[in-house]
Design an enzyme around this catalytic site. Structure first.
Site, mmCIF file in Angstrom:
data_model
loop_
_atom_site.group_PDB
_atom_site.id
_atom_site.type_symbol
_atom_site.label_atom_id
_atom_site.label_comp_id
_atom_site.label_asym_id
_atom_site.label_seq_id
_atom_site.Cartn_x
_atom_site.Cartn_y
_atom_site.Cartn_z
ATOM 1 N N ASN A 219 0.851 -1.197 0.000
ATOM 2 C CA ASN A 219 0.000 0.000 0.000
ATOM 3 C C ASN A 219 0.880 1.238 0.000
ATOM 4 O OD1 ASN A 219 0.485 0.898 2.847
ATOM 5 N ND2 ASN A 219 -0.294 -1.160 3.210
ATOM 6 N N ASP A 287 -4.161 -6.077 4.899
ATOM 7 C CA ASP A 287 -5.185 -6.878 5.575
ATOM 8 C C ASP A 287 -5.147 -8.344 5.141
ATOM 9 O OD1 ASP A 287 -6.342 -4.854 7.158
ATOM 10 O OD2 ASP A 287 -7.266 -3.995 5.375
ATOM 11 N N LYS A 297 8.530 -17.272 -10.577
ATOM 12 C CA LYS A 297 7.768 -16.161 -11.152
ATOM 13 C C LYS A 297 6.560 -16.698 -11.937
ATOM 14 C CE LYS A 297 8.069 -12.273 -14.256
ATOM 15 N NZ LYS A 297 8.674 -11.758 -15.477
ATOM 16 N N PRO A 314 -2.806 -11.503 10.459
ATOM 17 C CA PRO A 314 -3.075 -11.271 11.882
ATOM 18 C C PRO A 314 -3.244 -9.772 12.133
ATOM 19 C CG PRO A 314 -0.744 -11.765 11.520
ATOM 20 C CD PRO A 314 -1.448 -12.002 10.213
ATOM 21 N N ASP A 315 -4.098 -9.440 13.076
ATOM 22 C CA ASP A 315 -4.257 -8.033 13.452
ATOM 23 C C ASP A 315 -3.295 -7.772 14.623
ATOM 24 O OD1 ASP A 315 -5.067 -5.581 14.613
ATOM 25 O OD2 ASP A 315 -6.958 -5.764 13.519
ATOM 26 N N ILE A 316 -2.202 -7.096 14.319
ATOM 27 C CA ILE A 316 -1.125 -6.946 15.303
ATOM 28 C C ILE A 316 -1.566 -6.040 16.460
ATOM 29 C CG2 ILE A 316 1.283 -6.228 15.603
ATOM 30 C CD1 ILE A 316 1.466 -6.744 12.456
ATOM 31 N N PHE A 334 -3.780 3.622 15.193
ATOM 32 C CA PHE A 334 -4.149 4.665 14.244
ATOM 33 C C PHE A 334 -5.382 4.170 13.491
ATOM 34 C CE2 PHE A 334 -1.025 8.148 13.603
ATOM 35 C CZ PHE A 334 -0.186 7.838 14.658
ATOM 36 N N LYS A 348 -13.414 1.279 15.947
ATOM 37 C CA LYS A 348 -12.144 0.562 15.771
ATOM 38 C C LYS A 348 -11.423 0.435 17.110
ATOM 39 C CE LYS A 348 -10.302 0.845 11.651
ATOM 40 N NZ LYS A 348 -9.691 1.459 10.465
ATOM 41 N N LYS A 352 -10.569 -3.187 18.609
ATOM 42 C CA LYS A 352 -9.178 -3.644 18.727
ATOM 43 C C LYS A 352 -8.702 -3.697 20.178
ATOM 44 C CE LYS A 352 -8.056 -2.672 14.106
ATOM 45 N NZ LYS A 352 -7.056 -3.115 13.158
#
Ligand code: CTP
Length: 410
Positions: A219, A287, A297, A314-316, A334, A348, A352
């Site tokens: 991203n 995500d 390749k 995983p959601d750290i 954030f 959020k 979280k």
């Protein structure tokens, strides 16, 4: 927090030579409005940029310029002067002044005073980007920060941006309100490094999730905000581990950087950096990752595009917030949102399980930009808007709030 002492707080302001010297006039006004007395020392080079008269008018005191002025020395000798102050502020701090202070060179009034003082020193560097990033300057800065106890110099800035010389990068002097904030923290704080002895872990940048050996999902995060947070926490004395995805940024002096690529690696690096007092998760973690990364390749084939099968990463932040006994005392996330910022960020925060969330409206051009506007939302429902300012200023405000949190809670 204000000082309990009856007499006004005193700052000895050393104005070095540089185009940013004009900002030191504004700084004097801000000090005066905060009830801080200022005595200025103007270096020879500084005289080329601001006049002794304007500094004298604003400080209300004669400006000191020479080590060898019989009149000045009889009024208040330079040793006395360096002890009179509660804090010494160098703004702008040039490469020359930094080098002298780092190496104990005392050959004029400013450098002699810096050696003679028994007070904290705050420096606001300002110089060309190539000078600031030169290893000699960086080594001097690291050396000054590392001096024992009160001798350890605190730095504010420099900020990134366009410079008077037309180049772009770190080197601009921090804005006067930021210097004021850092100075007040030193004047009023226990020893000016309110986060010393604290450990912090900061995540920053994007993650890169491979598809095959040459391609991947990533991203547009530049990592700038997270790097600025790492630096601001370190400037307040914290021992910082910066877990960084692939970005093109220098690690701030004194910060331990751990490079990672994928979310899985970031998760492991964060776990390895614990225990910590505070975690600030600013990374833009992908995500999803590709299920079954190709070992070779992927070649174009007549049958059309390959189908990528994605699995969730995983959601750290959530994991760190729910880490039982290893949970940092303060976990800050954030929230990058494009819709109803506050409502989404609050949701959020509770989803979280973190303590604070920095809500960031990314519908405008935030990625890679210099400036940002955020709202700090706490789990107790309190909110604070930090309106549009540089990412460095936001980081310093956040670091100051973190320091206050620990001072108040213990
Ligand atoms: N975060 C994380 N691990 C992830 C995803 C996000 O640690 N796998 C952290 C980010 O570092 C940030 C916060 O969670 O502090 C919110 O990130 P954001 O991208 O805004 O939220 P997402 O969880 O990805 O939710 P959504 O994309 O649905 O808004």
């Amino acid at each position: 927090m204000t000082s309990a002492s009856a007499r006004p707080r005193r700052v000895l302001l050393i104005v070095g030579g540089g185009i940013a010297a004009y900002k030191s006039l504004e700084l004097v006004r801000l000090f005066s409005r905060s009830g801080v007395e200022t005595q200025a020392i103007l270096t020879k080079a500084g005289e080329e940029f601001v006049t002794p008269l304007s500094l004298a008018a604003l400080t209300g005191r004669p400006v000191r310029q020479s080590l060898f002025s019989p009149d000045d020395e009889t009024a208040m000798g330079h040793i006395e002067l360096s002890r009179w102050a509660d804090l010494v502020v160098v703004a702008p701090a040039t490469a020359g002044l930094i080098a002298k202070a780092a190496n104990g060179l005392a050959d004029d009034l400013a450098s002699t005073t810096l050696m003679a003082t028994d007070k904290r020193v705050l420096m606001a560097p300002a110089m060309n980007v190539r000078m600031w990033t030169h290893p000699a300057v960086q080594a001097n800065v690291a050396r000054l920060k590392d001096f024992e106890g009160l001798h350890g110099v605190v730095f504010v800035g420099p900020d990134e941006g366009e410079m008077a010389c037309g180049e772009f990068g770190p080197g601009r002097m921090a804005e006067p309100p930021s210097i004021l904030e850092a100075a007040l923290a030193l004047l009023d704080g226990p020893d000016g490094r309110p986060l010393s002895g604290r450990r912090a872990v900061v995540t920053a940048g994007p993650t890169f999730e491979p598809i095959d050996p040459v391609r991947g999902l990533t991203n547009r995060s530049s990592g700038k905000q997270g790097y600025a947070v790492a630096r601001a926490l370190s400037d307040l004395g914290a021992e910082v581990t910066l877990v960084s995805g692939p970005v093109a940024l220098e690690a701030p002096a004194g910060v331990r950087r751990v490079w990672v690529e994928t979310a899985e690696q970031m998760r492991a690096a964060v776990a390895a950096a614990l225990p910590a007092d505070v975690a600030v998760m600013s990374a833009a973690v992908a995500d999803w990752r590709v299920d079954g990364v190709a070992t070779g390749k992927i070649k174009k084939a007549p049958g059309g595009a390959p189908k990528l099968s994605l699995i969730e990463n995983p959601d750290i932040l959530a994991e760190t917030s729910r880490n039982g006994p290893r949970r940092p005392k303060l976990v800050v996330g954030f929230a990058a949102e494009t819709g109803d910022l506050i409502a989404l960020a609050k949701a959020k925060l509770s989803r979280k399980g973190c303590d604070w969330i920095v809500a960031n409206d990314v519908s405008a051009d935030v990625f890679g930009a210099e400036a940002n506007a955020v709202t700090l939302i706490r789990a107790d429902g309190s909110m604070e808007a930090l309106d549009r300012r540089s990412k460095a200023e936001i980081a310093r405000a956040l670091a100051a709030r973190i320091a206050e949190h620990f001072t108040e809670s213990e």
